[in-house]
Motif scaffolding. Sequence first.
Motif, PDB file in Angstrom:
ATOM      1  N   LEU A  36     -40.857 -29.146  15.841  1.00 38.73           N
ATOM      2  CA  LEU A  36     -41.061 -30.712  15.930  1.00 38.73           C
ATOM      3  C   LEU A  36     -40.279 -30.955  17.150  1.00 38.73           C
ATOM      4  O   LEU A  36     -40.785 -31.963  17.823  1.00 38.73           O
ATOM      5  N   ASN A  37     -39.350 -30.384  17.472  1.00 39.21           N
ATOM      6  CA  ASN A  37     -38.475 -30.372  18.795  1.00 39.21           C
ATOM      7  C   ASN A  37     -39.469 -30.194  20.176  1.00 39.21           C
ATOM      8  O   ASN A  37     -39.444 -31.164  21.053  1.00 39.21           O
ATOM      9  N   ILE A  38     -40.159 -29.184  20.106  1.00 38.76           N
ATOM     10  CA  ILE A  38     -41.258 -28.839  21.133  1.00 38.76           C
ATOM     11  C   ILE A  38     -41.889 -29.952  21.207  1.00 38.76           C
ATOM     12  O   ILE A  38     -42.399 -30.558  22.226  1.00 38.76           O
ATOM     13  N   LEU A  39     -42.681 -30.410  20.059  1.00 33.88           N
ATOM     14  CA  LEU A  39     -43.625 -31.653  20.024  1.00 33.88           C
ATOM     15  C   LEU A  39     -43.142 -32.930  20.838  1.00 33.88           C
ATOM     16  O   LEU A  39     -43.695 -33.500  21.490  1.00 33.88           O
ATOM     17  N   GLU A  54     -35.324 -35.939  12.271  1.00 39.07           N
ATOM     18  CA  GLU A  54     -35.307 -37.091  13.152  1.00 39.07           C
ATOM     19  C   GLU A  54     -36.720 -37.639  13.555  1.00 39.07           C
ATOM     20  O   GLU A  54     -37.743 -36.986  13.795  1.00 39.07           O
ATOM     21  N   ALA A  55     -36.928 -38.967  13.267  1.00 41.74           N
ATOM     22  CA  ALA A  55     -38.006 -39.846  13.341  1.00 41.74           C
ATOM     23  C   ALA A  55     -38.480 -39.844  14.731  1.00 41.74           C
ATOM     24  O   ALA A  55     -37.635 -39.664  15.813  1.00 41.74           O
ATOM     25  N   GLU A  97     -43.744 -28.849   4.382  1.00 38.58           N
ATOM     26  CA  GLU A  97     -42.910 -29.884   4.810  1.00 38.58           C
ATOM     27  C   GLU A  97     -43.379 -30.144   6.283  1.00 38.58           C
ATOM     28  O   GLU A  97     -43.225 -31.255   6.746  1.00 38.58           O
ATOM     29  N   PHE A  98     -43.360 -28.984   6.867  1.00 40.14           N
ATOM     30  CA  PHE A  98     -43.919 -29.040   8.307  1.00 40.14           C
ATOM     31  C   PHE A  98     -45.212 -29.857   8.631  1.00 40.14           C
ATOM     32  O   PHE A  98     -45.209 -30.819   9.432  1.00 40.14           O
ATOM     33  N   ALA A  99     -46.267 -29.550   7.698  1.00 41.87           N
ATOM     34  CA  ALA A  99     -47.423 -30.120   7.874  1.00 41.87           C
ATOM     35  C   ALA A  99     -47.136 -31.700   7.561  1.00 41.87           C
ATOM     36  O   ALA A  99     -47.917 -32.537   8.080  1.00 41.87           O
ATOM     37  N   MET A 100     -46.600 -32.168   6.604  1.00 32.46           N
ATOM     38  CA  MET A 100     -46.265 -33.331   6.032  1.00 32.46           C
ATOM     39  C   MET A 100     -45.495 -34.169   7.311  1.00 32.46           C
ATOM     40  O   MET A 100     -45.937 -35.507   7.596  1.00 32.46           O
ATOM     41  N   ASN A 101     -44.541 -33.556   7.781  1.00 31.20           N
ATOM     42  CA  ASN A 101     -43.745 -34.295   8.825  1.00 31.20           C
ATOM     43  C   ASN A 101     -44.669 -34.547  10.095  1.00 31.20           C
ATOM     44  O   ASN A 101     -44.834 -35.835  10.677  1.00 31.20           O
TER      45      ASN A 101
END
Length: 249
Positions: free
Chosen positions: A131-134, A163-164, A186-190
């Motif tokens: 998510l940080n890379i994204l 973190e949003a 959880e990754f997919a949901m975020n």
Amino acid sequence: MIASSSLRHLEVTSCYLLFGNSMKDVTLTSLDCPKLTSLDYSGHFLPNMNFNTPMLNNIQLPLVYSGEYLNAFRLLATLPKFENLQLEIYSMVPTSVKITQPLKHLKELSLIFNRPFDTPRKLEFDLSSILNILQASPLLEKLSVMITSPEIIENQKVDRDVEAFSHDEVKDIELRGCVGNWYEVEFAMNVMIYANKLERIVLSPYWRDDMDEFLNWTSNPAWFQNGRQRIAETLQNEEVVGREKLVLI
């Protein structure tokens, strides 16, 4: 050092120097190739690497040690034409490690998580670092993540403290080699919460067809089918925002 005014494509893989009965990896320390557009490199990343490659846009790299992670992204952030990246990751990346330099031009990213060479135990991949890379890649359109040694992890810790952020470009995400572990779902949901233009997210225990012959899910089809069933059951028990974007194969 490699210097060339005409070189456009470079592959540096399985290169060693012989010292008696021992071998040492050849490391790439400097590239001075103004016309280079693609690089496939299998050596170690060094903190003092120097690239003069203004046209480089397609890169394949391994990250063997966790210390190489930020060094690689610092260098990649300086490349003005850099759009496509494939990383093979052999180490755990702590969630506290944050990419601070934006990858301004990155459009396609493929992450392949491999079991570290010296880790015989089960390994829980921390997908929240993706998510940080994204966040650091505002123009990213396609993200592919693959786990080559999928394991079912029991008694997992659930961490919803993410973190949003907001991403307005990524449309296509796939997660391969997942078998219903909580951190995968959880990754997919975020992602579905924070990716505003997402069109689909694929979840599958099966590896991509373009991977090498050593990644052959047909060697144990029942185990992989069980992983697919676990994903479906986990999703069924959760309230998922954007469920219509989920594709289970």
